[in-house]
Design a protein around this motif. Structure first.
Motif, PDB file in Angstrom:
ATOM      1  N   ILE A 121       0.868  -1.168   0.000  1.00 50.73           N
ATOM      2  CA  ILE A 121       0.000   0.000   0.000  1.00 50.73           C
ATOM      3  C   ILE A 121       0.913   1.228   0.000  1.00 50.73           C
ATOM      4  CG2 ILE A 121      -1.861  -1.216   1.227  1.00 50.73           C
ATOM      5  CD1 ILE A 121      -1.188   0.655   3.637  1.00 50.73           C
ATOM      6  N   ASP A 122       0.351   2.400  -0.122  1.00 47.14           N
ATOM      7  CA  ASP A 122       1.139   3.627  -0.197  1.00 47.14           C
ATOM      8  C   ASP A 122       1.415   4.154   1.219  1.00 47.14           C
ATOM      9  OD1 ASP A 122       2.337   6.027  -0.747  1.00 47.14           O
ATOM     10  OD2 ASP A 122       0.748   6.749  -2.075  1.00 47.14           O
ATOM     11  N   PHE A 123       2.482   3.664   1.848  1.00 43.73           N
ATOM     12  CA  PHE A 123       2.835   4.055   3.212  1.00 43.73           C
ATOM     13  C   PHE A 123       3.224   5.533   3.307  1.00 43.73           C
ATOM     14  CE2 PHE A 123       3.630  -0.547   3.378  1.00 43.73           C
ATOM     15  CZ  PHE A 123       2.845  -0.866   4.482  1.00 43.73           C
ATOM     16  N   ASP A 124       3.610   6.144   2.199  1.00 41.74           N
ATOM     17  CA  ASP A 124       3.998   7.556   2.216  1.00 41.74           C
ATOM     18  C   ASP A 124       2.793   8.488   2.292  1.00 41.74           C
ATOM     19  OD1 ASP A 124       6.712   6.988   2.058  1.00 41.74           O
ATOM     20  OD2 ASP A 124       6.698   6.961  -0.129  1.00 41.74           O
ATOM     21  N   TYR A 129      -4.757   6.864  11.401  1.00 39.09           N
ATOM     22  CA  TYR A 129      -5.335   7.555  12.555  1.00 39.09           C
ATOM     23  C   TYR A 129      -5.405   6.568  13.714  1.00 39.09           C
ATOM     24  CZ  TYR A 129      -6.702  11.232   9.304  1.00 39.09           C
ATOM     25  OH  TYR A 129      -6.686  12.235   8.371  1.00 39.09           O
ATOM     26  N   ILE A 130      -4.832   6.941  14.854  1.00 41.82           N
ATOM     27  CA  ILE A 130      -4.720   6.046  16.007  1.00 41.82           C
ATOM     28  C   ILE A 130      -5.353   6.676  17.246  1.00 41.82           C
ATOM     29  CG2 ILE A 130      -2.640   4.937  15.100  1.00 41.82           C
ATOM     30  CD1 ILE A 130      -1.028   6.718  17.068  1.00 41.82           C
ATOM     31  N   PRO A 131      -5.674   5.858  18.266  1.00 42.63           N
ATOM     32  CA  PRO A 131      -6.262   6.411  19.494  1.00 42.63           C
ATOM     33  C   PRO A 131      -5.261   7.260  20.278  1.00 42.63           C
ATOM     34  CG  PRO A 131      -6.617   4.034  19.355  1.00 42.63           C
ATOM     35  CD  PRO A 131      -5.641   4.398  18.283  1.00 42.63           C
ATOM     36  N   PHE A 144       3.113  -1.045  11.861  1.00 38.05           N
ATOM     37  CA  PHE A 144       2.606   0.325  11.741  1.00 38.05           C
ATOM     38  C   PHE A 144       3.701   1.386  11.685  1.00 38.05           C
ATOM     39  CE2 PHE A 144      -0.876  -2.190  13.529  1.00 38.05           C
ATOM     40  CZ  PHE A 144      -1.790  -1.996  12.506  1.00 38.05           C
ATOM     41  N   ARG A 145       4.896   1.055  12.075  1.00 32.75           N
ATOM     42  CA  ARG A 145       5.979   2.038  11.977  1.00 32.75           C
ATOM     43  C   ARG A 145       6.338   2.359  10.526  1.00 32.75           C
ATOM     44  NH1 ARG A 145      10.497  -1.851  14.478  1.00 32.75           N
ATOM     45  NH2 ARG A 145      10.835  -3.191  12.672  1.00 32.75           N
ATOM     46  N   ARG A 146       5.856   1.561   9.587  1.00 31.76           N
ATOM     47  CA  ARG A 146       6.105   1.809   8.160  1.00 31.76           C
ATOM     48  C   ARG A 146       5.296   2.987   7.614  1.00 31.76           C
ATOM     49  NH1 ARG A 146       5.164  -4.245   6.175  1.00 31.76           N
ATOM     50  NH2 ARG A 146       4.983  -3.239   4.165  1.00 31.76           N
ATOM     51  N   PHE A 147       4.238   3.385   8.324  1.00 28.94           N
ATOM     52  CA  PHE A 147       3.422   4.517   7.892  1.00 28.94           C
ATOM     53  C   PHE A 147       4.160   5.818   8.177  1.00 28.94           C
ATOM     54  CE2 PHE A 147       0.307   1.189   8.165  1.00 28.94           C
ATOM     55  CZ  PHE A 147      -0.636   1.504   7.201  1.00 28.94           C
ATOM     56  N   LYS A 148       4.226   6.684   7.184  1.00 29.53           N
ATOM     57  CA  LYS A 148       4.907   7.971   7.331  1.00 29.53           C
ATOM     58  C   LYS A 148       4.019   9.001   8.029  1.00 29.53           C
ATOM     59  CE  LYS A 148       8.471   6.549   4.977  1.00 29.53           C
ATOM     60  NZ  LYS A 148       8.825   5.274   5.516  1.00 29.53           N
ATOM     61  N   ASN A 149       2.705   8.851   7.888  1.00 32.00           N
ATOM     62  CA  ASN A 149       1.747   9.798   8.464  1.00 32.00           C
ATOM     63  C   ASN A 149       0.881   9.101   9.512  1.00 32.00           C
ATOM     64  OD1 ASN A 149       2.353  12.057   6.634  1.00 32.00           O
ATOM     65  ND2 ASN A 149       1.529  10.685   5.074  1.00 32.00           N
ATOM     66  N   ILE A 150       1.236   9.301  10.781  1.00 32.74           N
ATOM     67  CA  ILE A 150       0.452   8.743  11.890  1.00 32.74           C
ATOM     68  C   ILE A 150      -0.090   9.922  12.685  1.00 32.74           C
ATOM     69  CG2 ILE A 150       0.480   7.337  13.975  1.00 32.74           C
ATOM     70  CD1 ILE A 150       2.742   5.692  12.755  1.00 32.74           C
ATOM     71  N   GLU A 151      -1.403   9.963  12.803  1.00 36.33           N
ATOM     72  CA  GLU A 151      -2.045  11.072  13.510  1.00 36.33           C
ATOM     73  C   GLU A 151      -2.983  10.536  14.582  1.00 36.33           C
ATOM     74  OE1 GLU A 151      -3.855  13.939  10.941  1.00 36.33           O
ATOM     75  OE2 GLU A 151      -2.136  13.978   9.574  1.00 36.33           O
TER      76      GLU A 151
END
Length: 156
Positions: A121-124, A129-131, A144-151
């Motif tokens: 998938i496009d990790f960039d 969105y996390i709790p 999940f550390r592969r995701f560049k955008n964690i909000e």
């Protein structure tokens, strides 16, 4: 009259509606809400359903099977409830259109998430969105550390 399976609007379930077995590839709906009787999304249940853009997973679901949503090219958003304890191999494999994943799991370390659950998938560009209060756990999680955008999810 089938003793093992049930069908609702062409979607195949086990008889007691606790497992979704198969959503038809040829069903051209952009959005689907899984019934709240379902606890288990079966292996490949939604794979290659190219018209689906959004799927609502109810709080009753605890298990997302292998390849459950693989190759759903149009899938733009997914909401994974806190009740989920297992996300299988390649569950979201090649979901290229994913723009946002709203994951409600507060104790991600107790959830079994297969390392390749989100492969290709496009990790960039996909936003995870996390709790609130879980940023450290997600940032250090092998998947999940592969995701560049964690909000942090903003509760409405």
């Amino acid at each position: 009259g089938n003793q093992c399976f049930a069908s609702i609007d062409g979607v195949l379930f086990n008889k007691d509606l606790t497992q979704i077995i198969r959503y038809p590839q040829a069903k051209y709906c952009s959005q689907y809400t899984i019934p709240n009787t379902v606890t288990h999304i079966g292996d490949s249940a939604f794979s290659y359903c190219e018209a689906l853009q959004s799927i609502v997973i109810p709080n009753s679901v605890t298990h997302i099977g292998d390849l459950a949503f693989s190759e759903c090219i149009a899938l733009q958003s997914i909401d994974i409830p806190n009740s989920v304890t297992h996300i299988g191999n390649e569950a979201f494999y090649r979901c290229y259109a994913l723009q946002s994943i709203h994951i409600r799991i507060t104790d991600i370390d107790s959830c079994c998430v297969k390392e390749n659950a989100f492969d290709d998938i496009d990790f960039d560009n996909c936003i995870l969105y996390i709790p609130s209060g879980t940023r450290w756990a997600y940032r250090h999680h092998p998947v999940f550390r592969r995701f560049k955008n964690i909000e942090i999810e903003r509760i409405k």
